[in-house]
Write a protein that holds these residues in place. Structure first.
Motif, PDB file in Angstrom:
ATOM      1  N   ALA A 140       0.214 -10.830 -14.539  1.00  0.00           N
ATOM      2  CA  ALA A 140       1.320 -11.471 -15.173  1.00  0.00           C
ATOM      3  C   ALA A 140       2.043 -12.427 -14.101  1.00  0.00           C
ATOM      4  O   ALA A 140       2.492 -13.245 -14.378  1.00  0.00           O
ATOM      5  N   TYR A 170       0.453 -15.611 -13.921  1.00  0.00           N
ATOM      6  CA  TYR A 170       0.930 -16.546 -15.108  1.00  0.00           C
ATOM      7  C   TYR A 170       2.204 -16.853 -14.926  1.00  0.00           C
ATOM      8  O   TYR A 170       2.524 -18.146 -15.435  1.00  0.00           O
ATOM      9  N   GLY A 171       2.985 -16.122 -14.318  1.00  0.00           N
ATOM     10  CA  GLY A 171       4.496 -16.545 -14.174  1.00  0.00           C
ATOM     11  C   GLY A 171       4.511 -17.723 -13.154  1.00  0.00           C
ATOM     12  O   GLY A 171       5.374 -18.711 -13.444  1.00  0.00           O
ATOM     13  N   GLU A 192       2.263 -19.804 -12.381  1.00  0.00           N
ATOM     14  CA  GLU A 192       1.725 -21.238 -13.286  1.00  0.00           C
ATOM     15  C   GLU A 192       2.891 -21.756 -14.194  1.00  0.00           C
ATOM     16  O   GLU A 192       2.756 -22.906 -14.662  1.00  0.00           O
ATOM     17  N   ARG A 193       3.635 -20.929 -14.823  1.00  0.00           N
ATOM     18  CA  ARG A 193       4.795 -21.450 -15.688  1.00  0.00           C
ATOM     19  C   ARG A 193       5.906 -21.604 -15.011  1.00  0.00           C
ATOM     20  O   ARG A 193       6.836 -21.620 -15.638  1.00  0.00           O
ATOM     21  N   ASP A 223       5.669 -13.457 -22.542  1.00  0.00           N
ATOM     22  CA  ASP A 223       4.554 -14.319 -22.679  1.00  0.00           C
ATOM     23  C   ASP A 223       3.311 -14.074 -21.676  1.00  0.00           C
ATOM     24  O   ASP A 223       2.183 -13.790 -21.834  1.00  0.00           O
ATOM     25  N   CYS A 224       4.032 -13.872 -20.563  1.00  0.00           N
ATOM     26  CA  CYS A 224       2.919 -13.631 -19.297  1.00  0.00           C
ATOM     27  C   CYS A 224       2.240 -12.166 -19.237  1.00  0.00           C
ATOM     28  O   CYS A 224       1.306 -11.847 -19.306  1.00  0.00           O
ATOM     29  N   TRP A 225       3.130 -11.161 -19.665  1.00  0.00           N
ATOM     30  CA  TRP A 225       2.640  -9.874 -20.030  1.00  0.00           C
ATOM     31  C   TRP A 225       1.780  -9.781 -20.921  1.00  0.00           C
ATOM     32  O   TRP A 225       0.745  -9.184 -20.841  1.00  0.00           O
ATOM     33  N   ASN A 242      -0.363 -12.057 -22.200  1.00  0.00           N
ATOM     34  CA  ASN A 242      -1.431 -12.687 -21.759  1.00  0.00           C
ATOM     35  C   ASN A 242      -2.405 -12.163 -20.781  1.00  0.00           C
ATOM     36  O   ASN A 242      -3.580 -12.027 -20.707  1.00  0.00           O
ATOM     37  N   ALA A 243      -1.475 -11.560 -19.816  1.00  0.00           N
ATOM     38  CA  ALA A 243      -1.967 -10.530 -18.709  1.00  0.00           C
ATOM     39  C   ALA A 243      -2.850  -9.315 -19.263  1.00  0.00           C
ATOM     40  O   ALA A 243      -3.807  -9.081 -19.014  1.00  0.00           O
TER      41      ALA A 243
END
Length: 181
Positions: free
Chosen positions: A40, A43-44, A46-47, A60-62, A64-65
């Protein structure tokens, strides 16, 4: 976070990354939550330029992870079933979705090396105690560390220590694909 990095990031993204990092730090070592939190955080990052409230970015990150982690674990178990014990670490996906092991012929030498590795793993497992071989067999069958621990009646902390010890002891023997070309 350093000011130069956080200046290029939205305030929500900075807060989200900090929250996700604290989740990773607070999670028990080797746990699913720790692994999901680490994904996550990636992903964070990346965003980083995403606008929005931190709570939505975290969610969202959690989400998706978590999806990525469990899908990967399920795929690893399927690879173990398809290709034999402990070989799933050698399985990867190509751009067209095929396993690399599908494109490499699983020759008799590889199978023999895998079998020899599994035999060595069981031999090393005896150093863990009377329940060591049972633990390793459960792991070879695709159980998670927690599932294997519960099945044989040891604590999760002990199971994580045993897994780490096995990884250390078996690393010199990881030549599963040597000579299989």
């Amino acid at each position: 976070m350093s000011t130069t990095i956080s200046a290029a990031m939205s305030a929500g993204a900075v807060t989200a990354i900090e929250v996700l990092q604290s989740r990773a730090i607070q999670s028990p070592p080797g746990s699913d939550d720790e692994k999901i939190a680490e994904i996550a955080v990636g992903y964070g990052v990346e965003r980083a330029d995403a606008e929005g409230e931190a709570q939505f970015i975290i969610y969202d990150c959690w989400r998706n992870a978590k999806s990525t982690y469990y899908r990967s674990r399920q795929r690893g178990r399927a690879a173990v079933q398809a290709y034999g014990c402990l070989t799933y670490g050698r399985i990867a996906v190509t751009d067209d979705g095929a396993d690399i092991a599908d494109t490499i012929s699983v020759a008799d030498e590889v199978t023999a090396n895998t079998s020899a590795f599994c035999d060595r793993a069981l031999e090393v497992a005896t150093t863990l105690g009377s329940k060591g071989p049972a633990f390793v067999r459960r792991m070879m069958a695709g159980d998670t560390v927690a599932e294997a621990a519960q099945a044989i009646g040891i604590s999760r902390a002990t199971a994580h220590r045993w897994r780490a010890a096995m990884a250390t002891l078996l690393t010199p023997h990881l030549h599963l694909t040597e000579g299989a070309e």
